[in-house]
Write an enzyme that holds these catalytic residues in place. Structure first.
Site, PDB file in Angstrom:
ATOM      1  N   HIS A 152      33.856  30.553  46.878  1.00  0.00           N
ATOM      2  CA  HIS A 152      33.985  28.982  47.125  1.00  0.00           C
ATOM      3  C   HIS A 152      33.349  28.838  48.627  1.00  0.00           C
ATOM      4  O   HIS A 152      34.711  30.113  49.022  1.00  0.00           O
ATOM      5  CB  HIS A 152      35.247  27.971  46.906  1.00  0.00           C
ATOM      6  CG  HIS A 152      34.464  26.357  46.039  1.00  0.00           C
ATOM      7  ND1 HIS A 152      34.284  25.947  47.826  1.00  0.00           N
ATOM      8  CD2 HIS A 152      33.932  26.201  46.188  1.00  0.00           C
ATOM      9  CE1 HIS A 152      33.761  24.724  46.967  1.00  0.00           C
ATOM     10  NE2 HIS A 152      33.992  24.558  46.259  1.00  0.00           N
ATOM     11  N   ASP A 201      35.403  25.727  38.094  1.00  0.00           N
ATOM     12  CA  ASP A 201      34.570  26.173  36.430  1.00  0.00           C
ATOM     13  C   ASP A 201      35.281  27.196  36.050  1.00  0.00           C
ATOM     14  O   ASP A 201      34.514  27.663  34.361  1.00  0.00           O
ATOM     15  CB  ASP A 201      33.117  26.629  37.456  1.00  0.00           C
ATOM     16  CG  ASP A 201      32.434  25.352  37.597  1.00  0.00           C
ATOM     17  OD1 ASP A 201      32.319  24.605  36.786  1.00  0.00           O
ATOM     18  OD2 ASP A 201      31.264  26.527  38.830  1.00  0.00           O
TER      19      ASP A 201
HETATM   20  N1  COA Z   1      31.878  37.391  42.419  1.00  0.00           N
HETATM   21  C1  COA Z   1      32.112  38.912  43.471  1.00  0.00           C
HETATM   22  N2  COA Z   1      31.992  38.568  44.294  1.00  0.00           N
HETATM   23  C2  COA Z   1      32.044  37.408  45.013  1.00  0.00           C
HETATM   24  C3  COA Z   1      31.868  36.357  43.912  1.00  0.00           C
HETATM   25  C4  COA Z   1      32.292  36.388  43.346  1.00  0.00           C
HETATM   26  N3  COA Z   1      32.008  35.518  42.318  1.00  0.00           N
HETATM   27  N4  COA Z   1      31.451  34.990  44.606  1.00  0.00           N
HETATM   28  C5  COA Z   1      31.457  35.673  46.186  1.00  0.00           C
HETATM   29  N5  COA Z   1      31.400  37.209  46.202  1.00  0.00           N
HETATM   30  C6  COA Z   1      31.418  37.919  47.229  1.00  0.00           C
HETATM   31  C7  COA Z   1      30.255  37.970  47.291  1.00  0.00           C
HETATM   32  O1  COA Z   1      29.199  39.105  47.005  1.00  0.00           O
HETATM   33  C8  COA Z   1      29.978  38.822  48.860  1.00  0.00           C
HETATM   34  O2  COA Z   1      30.640  39.301  49.131  1.00  0.00           O
HETATM   35  P1  COA Z   1      30.227  40.259  50.257  1.00  0.00           P
HETATM   36  O3  COA Z   1      30.272  39.865  51.401  1.00  0.00           O
HETATM   37  O4  COA Z   1      30.218  42.029  49.808  1.00  0.00           O
HETATM   38  O5  COA Z   1      28.599  40.856  49.966  1.00  0.00           O
HETATM   39  C9  COA Z   1      31.324  37.630  49.816  1.00  0.00           C
HETATM   40  O6  COA Z   1      32.358  37.280  48.545  1.00  0.00           O
HETATM   41  C10 COA Z   1      30.606  36.066  50.364  1.00  0.00           C
HETATM   42  O7  COA Z   1      30.038  35.426  49.108  1.00  0.00           O
HETATM   43  P2  COA Z   1      28.372  34.267  49.259  1.00  0.00           P
HETATM   44  O8  COA Z   1      27.815  34.551  47.862  1.00  0.00           O
HETATM   45  O9  COA Z   1      28.022  34.760  50.158  1.00  0.00           O
HETATM   46  O10 COA Z   1      29.245  32.973  48.678  1.00  0.00           O
HETATM   47  P3  COA Z   1      28.852  31.652  49.521  1.00  0.00           P
HETATM   48  O11 COA Z   1      29.607  30.396  50.294  1.00  0.00           O
HETATM   49  O12 COA Z   1      27.431  31.961  49.907  1.00  0.00           O
HETATM   50  O13 COA Z   1      28.441  31.466  48.121  1.00  0.00           O
HETATM   51  C11 COA Z   1      29.451  30.871  45.904  1.00  0.00           C
HETATM   52  C12 COA Z   1      29.950  30.526  47.104  1.00  0.00           C
HETATM   53  C13 COA Z   1      30.272  29.997  44.679  1.00  0.00           C
HETATM   54  C14 COA Z   1      27.781  30.245  45.365  1.00  0.00           C
HETATM   55  C15 COA Z   1      29.653  32.500  45.802  1.00  0.00           C
HETATM   56  O14 COA Z   1      31.178  32.525  45.837  1.00  0.00           O
HETATM   57  C16 COA Z   1      29.700  32.670  43.665  1.00  0.00           C
HETATM   58  O15 COA Z   1      28.792  32.848  43.525  1.00  0.00           O
HETATM   59  N6  COA Z   1      30.446  32.553  42.538  1.00  0.00           N
HETATM   60  C17 COA Z   1      30.046  32.725  41.495  1.00  0.00           C
HETATM   61  C18 COA Z   1      29.241  31.740  40.626  1.00  0.00           C
HETATM   62  C19 COA Z   1      30.179  30.156  40.732  1.00  0.00           C
HETATM   63  O16 COA Z   1      31.775  30.466  40.150  1.00  0.00           O
HETATM   64  N7  COA Z   1      30.111  28.976  41.362  1.00  0.00           N
HETATM   65  C20 COA Z   1      30.767  27.548  41.023  1.00  0.00           C
HETATM   66  C21 COA Z   1      31.247  26.980  42.426  1.00  0.00           C
HETATM   67  S1  COA Z   1      32.574  25.983  42.572  1.00  0.00           S
END
Ligand code: COA
Length: 380
Positions: free
Chosen positions: A266, A317
């Site tokens: 998140h 979720d």
């Molecule tokens: N699975 C695996 N790795 C994850 C992850 C996940 N669900 N969520 C974050 N990470 C990792 C990223 O790969 C990144 O790693 P790195 O620094 O080694 O590249 C790090 O954690 C930061 O992630 P990032 O995507 O930059 O975070 P964000 O703040 O931009 O995005 C979300 C937040 C929620 C979009 C992201 O965690 C995600 O895509 N989650 C899955 C989708 C989801 O469940 N969405 C519902 C949100 S309520």
């Protein structure tokens, strides 16, 4: 000619992390505490109803009995979809179409039957807010019925939005427990500070466009797998994994391939999402009652693996997927259900934006080429 380079003092963050884009009195997140207008989500989930929460988000105060009764009566009056609109819905393609695409079109079209669609006065906005809140569930149910060649079911105006959703979806009256669980799920998804879709609702509202346009923007934004679309992907993942013994291998592979595991991580919560905790309990209880504890058990296993291997915690979720699955809700309706709830928060953001508006117009730091000279086609 001197190069014109734009100078910006503020740091640029991809994804606007940590940027405060507006003041809001709707909801707040501090560490692991989510509050709606000052009330914790735990308190509201245990004691309130979705209708009461919607009133709270729009009016910034809990209703008294008279106000709540009136609010519910107004909702009850608006649950039905008018005949012409239903005729229109029947014309929309529904085979091979994702329900979020259909919902986006259906809600956008609702404005065409609203004589006040372009009136953004507070009175017209209140009326449209009630209409959108009331009709979101019946519209999603209409999709499910139509794609299965079934008749649309008429709502029961004296029953809640949650009860009517389950009833209009299946044609069967839900029992008190099912209606309560679904109502709680709606409360938990109602608002979440300046999330991606609330932001897009506010951006559209800030141009002084109309409420249906703002909500249509919200639906389009919620649809994405990084936002509301994750719950559907979680259930598909659980079904693909199939059993407890496969969990470890599946998650290890996903992480090695740098794939995101849906339902984890998140932007704001770094110590856990309080909504996931409540949904986890609901998933356990529903799994037991249904005699299918495996979805909850696999979820817990994946939760443990993700914490151990990646330090990531589940978001809203993750456990909502197994909750809806145990309620026999079709998997591709999980994200539309998010919209059935989040309409309350979107409307709250839209009303708040109208009441203290300035158009959103940030800047983009230009990083492309400069001083280029146009050349005729044959010389390129
Ligand atoms: N699975 C695996 N790795 C994850 C992850 C996940 N669900 N969520 C974050 N990470 C990792 C990223 O790969 C990144 O790693 P790195 O620094 O080694 O590249 C790090 O954690 C930061 O992630 P990032 O995507 O930059 O975070 P964000 O703040 O931009 O995005 C979300 C937040 C929620 C979009 C992201 O965690 C995600 O895509 N989650 C899955 C989708 C989801 O469940 N969405 C519902 C949100 S309520």
């Amino acid at each position: 000619m001197a190069e014109q380079v734009q100078e910006f003092s503020g740091a640029i963050d991809k994804g606007l992390e940590g940027i405060v884009a507006c003041s809001t009195a709707i909801s707040s997140i501090v560490d692991v505490t989510l509050t709606y207008c000052g009330y914790t989500i735990e308190d509201l989930a245990a004691n309130s109803s979705f209708e009461e929460v919607a009133f709270l988000l729009w009016n910034k105060k809990l209703p008294n009995k008279g106000e709540l009764d009136k609010f519910k009566t107004e909702i009850g009056k608006r649950l039905s979809l008018n005949k012409e609109y239903v005729q229109f819905l029947k014309q929309l393609p529904n085979k091979g179409v994702h329900p979020m695409e259909w919902l986006r079109s259906a809600v956008s079209a609702l404005a065409l039957w609203d004589k006040d669609a372009n009136d953004i006065s507070p009175e017209a906005n209140q009326r449209k807010a009630l209409d959108l809140l009331s009709k979101m569930g019946p519209i999603v149910c209409a999709f499910e019925r139509l794609r299965n060649g079934k008749d649309i079911i008429s709502p029961k105006p004296d029953k809640s939005i949650a009860w009517n959703f389950l009833y209009m979806l299946s044609g069967k009256e839900p029992d008190a427990y099912q209606a309560k669980v679904f109502d709680t799920a709606l409360i938990l998804h109602a608002d979440h500070e300046l999330n991606c879709s609330a932001f897009s609702v506010r951006v559209t509202t800030s141009s002084l466009s109309d409420m249906h346009s703002a909500i249509t923007s919200g639906i389009g934004t919620l649809k994405g797998p990084l936002h509301g679309g994750a719950n559907e992907q979680v259930m598909k993942m659980l079904l693909r994994i199939g059993n407890m013994t496969e969990c470890e291998k599946f998650i290890k592979n996903a992480l090695e391939n740098k794939e995101k595991v849906m339902g984890f991580g998140h932007r704001v919560y770094k110590n856990g999402d309080p909504r996931a905790k409540i949904l986890r309990g609901m998933s356990e209880e529903l799994g037991k009652r249904r005699g299918e504890p495996q979805w909850y058990q696999m979820s817990v296993k994946i939760d443990d693996i993700m914490q151990e291997k990646k330090g990531l915690l589940p978001n809203v979720d993750f456990y909502s997927a197994s909750v809806y699955y145990c309620m026999d809700i079709p998997i591709d309706l999980y994200t539309p259900i998010f919209a059935v709830s989040r309409i309350s928060g979107w409307v709250a953001h839209s009303l708040e934006q109208y009441s203290n508006n300035r158009i959103y117009r940030p800047r983009g730091k230009y990083v492309g080429g400069l001083n280029l000279k146009w050349a005729p086609l044959e010389k390129r």
